[in-house]
Design an enzyme around this catalytic site. Structure first.
Site, mmCIF file in Angstrom:
data_model
loop_
_atom_site.group_PDB
_atom_site.id
_atom_site.type_symbol
_atom_site.label_atom_id
_atom_site.label_comp_id
_atom_site.label_asym_id
_atom_site.label_seq_id
_atom_site.Cartn_x
_atom_site.Cartn_y
_atom_site.Cartn_z
ATOM 1 N N GLU A 208 0.783 -1.275 -0.091
ATOM 2 C CA GLU A 208 0.023 -0.053 0.133
ATOM 3 C C GLU A 208 0.788 1.286 0.064
ATOM 4 O O GLU A 208 0.246 2.180 0.443
ATOM 5 C CB GLU A 208 -0.925 0.090 1.236
ATOM 6 C CG GLU A 208 -1.953 -1.152 1.146
ATOM 7 C CD GLU A 208 -3.278 -1.127 2.178
ATOM 8 O OE1 GLU A 208 -3.215 -0.044 2.664
ATOM 9 O OE2 GLU A 208 -4.006 -2.184 2.222
ATOM 10 N N LYS A 338 -15.504 -2.109 2.578
ATOM 11 C CA LYS A 338 -14.893 -2.587 1.366
ATOM 12 C C LYS A 338 -15.906 -3.074 0.373
ATOM 13 O O LYS A 338 -16.485 -4.103 0.536
ATOM 14 C CB LYS A 338 -13.827 -3.476 1.736
ATOM 15 C CG LYS A 338 -12.636 -2.999 2.539
ATOM 16 C CD LYS A 338 -11.629 -4.125 2.940
ATOM 17 C CE LYS A 338 -10.311 -3.787 3.490
ATOM 18 N NZ LYS A 338 -9.615 -5.038 4.175
HETATM 19 P P1 PGA Z 1 -6.247 -6.088 2.212
HETATM 20 O O1 PGA Z 1 -5.755 -5.324 3.270
HETATM 21 O O2 PGA Z 1 -6.808 -5.643 1.183
HETATM 22 O O3 PGA Z 1 -5.148 -7.053 1.815
HETATM 23 O O4 PGA Z 1 -7.423 -6.955 2.919
HETATM 24 C C1 PGA Z 1 -6.552 -3.940 3.870
HETATM 25 C C2 PGA Z 1 -6.922 -3.976 5.335
HETATM 26 O O5 PGA Z 1 -6.867 -5.012 5.845
HETATM 27 O O6 PGA Z 1 -7.552 -3.012 5.633
HETATM 28 ZN ZN ZN Z 2 -7.800 -4.273 7.871
#
Ligand code: PGA
Ligand code: ZN
Length: 422
Positions: A208, A338
């Protein structure tokens, strides 16, 4: 045929920021307007997420191809949606969920459904000649979110150099989005210098965009960030707060949280977070407990839930049923949102409203595998979610969202300033 009637749906395989295949969908309306969306992908995924359908053919992309999901869009979903108004989002999403017919979207793939769902929203906005945030806001008052910015990556995002997954910065005194972003860049730069001055790697970045140094322990990451804040002219606890995404599901083994030097029971881990909250300006802790450790979550929430933002990511998986259980059992006080954890835009909007109604804060989030798609920036503004977690200020798949928010800021003056918990 109405101008926004869906005339054509096309899908293709493209690559995400880790070079893994993902689904891109393009929806074209009768009047010629188009909408396009690309689906993101997680690495530290929770087991309660909707199913991301992968081909499993080891001869292509190590089994990670998404040709099956692409075929489902073209052969199953498209024929069912042609002729429907692209703006009939809830009916489009309802129909796709019905076509899939499984509880976790494993037949057609949540990646197939989400690509279509978002591309329809983009096409409908284009047909109405509105920017996406404006179209999605409807009667809501839009507001720019406060960014929660990744500085140091650990866990599955940086080769398990540290157990905790993200160490983040909250620009709590920023008065505007662009001021918050400018502070984030200043802190990121000074952190690179602080790390290098202490003999650590201050260049290589994780998935990220956060630095991925091999530090001695989680606490050292916090110490480095506190130094960086001061070097950037910010006062920790006054105009800068810290956040962590513990992602503890990924080091939870047989009922214990296994760190490098010791294994914790949920109450010991809670005590450790309590000590951190006393000692450091920590405003937010995500996934402090594992995805199915409801009793651990309850303990943590009882102890810290009145003063720290406690975000459920793997815990809730943007799922209305899991959030409903959390509300009853009083676990966490915030929810990470998400889109691909649940698989359609409509269901995501429902979870955001459900969270708000229950007094939980929604935090819109990117995934560790991202693309140039910036839909979440528009979503965060349209829903006035309050906060957004995109990653760091390096890597273009992150900047695509930060920059989209800068564009939107020219039209939306409201900014969601930090509100302390309690
Ligand atoms: P991930 O990480 O997209 O690999 O799940 C993001 C998070 O855990 O917030
Ligand atoms: Zn997370």
């Amino acid at each position: 045929m109405p101008q926004d009637a869906i005339a054509r749906i096309h899908a293709r395989e493209v690559l995400d920021s880790r070079g893994n295949p993902t689904v891109e969908v393009r929806v074209q309306c009768a009047g010629g307007c188009c909408g396009r969306a690309i689906v993101p992908s997680g690495a530290s995924t929770g087991k309660h997420e909707a199913c991301e359908l992968r081909d499993g053919d080891p001869k292509r992309y190590a089994g990670k191809g998404v040709q099956k999901a692409v075929a489902h869009v073209k052969e199953t979903i498209a024929p069912a949606l042609i002729g429907m108004p692209a703006s009939d989002q809830s009916e489009i999403d309802r129909l796709m969920v019905e076509l899939d017919g499984t509880p976790n979207k494993s037949r057609l793939g949540a990646n197939a459904l989400l690509g279509v769902s978002l591309a329809c929203a983009h096409a409908a906005a284009a047909a109405q000649k509105l920017p996406l945030w404006h179209y999605l806001a409807g009667n809501r008052e839009p507001s720019l979110p406060l960014p929660m910015v990744n500085l140091i990556s650990g866990g599955l995002h940086a080769g398990r150099n540290l157990e905790f997954q993200d160490f983040l910065f909250l620009p709590v005194a920023a008065r505007t989005y662009s001021e918050a972003l400018e502070q984030a860049v200043a802190v990121y730069r000074s952190l690179g210098e602080v790390l290098r001055n202490h003999g650590f790697e201050g260049t290589l970045v994780g998935d990220e965009g956060g630095f991925g140094p091999r530090l001695e322990n989680n606490e050292q990451a916090v110490e480095m960030i506190l130094r960086a804040l001061e070097c950037a002219g910010l006062t920790p606890g006054k105009d800068a707060a810290l956040a962590v995404d513990v992602a503890s599901t990924h080091f939870y083994e047989n009922g214990r949280y296994v760190l490098r030097d010791r294994a914790f029971a949920a109450d010991d881990l809670t005590e450790m977070f309590h000590e951190w909250a006393e000692k450091y300006p920590i405003a937010s802790i995500e996934d402090g407990m594992a995805e199915d450790d409801w009793s651990g979550w309850k303990l943590l929430t009882e102890k810290l839930g009145r003063r720290v933002q406690l975000i459920g990511d793997d815990l809730f998986a943007t799922n209305p049923k899991r959030l409903a259980r959390g509300c009853i059992e009083k676990t966490a006080n915030s929810i990470l949102i998400k889109l691909n954890q649940i698989g359609t835009l409509t269901e995501t909007l429902v979870v955001i409203d459900q969270a708000r109604a229950a007094g939980y804060r929604p935090v819109i989030s990117a995934r560790s595998g991202e693309t140039e798609d910036a839909t979440i920036a528009d979503l965060a503004v349209a829903t006035a979610a309050g906060q957004i977690k995109i990653g760091s200020i390096a890597r273009s798949e992150r900047l695509a969202k930060y920059n989209q928010l800068l564009r939107i800021e020219e039209h939306v003056s409201a900014f969601s300033r930090w509100q302390p918990v309690g």
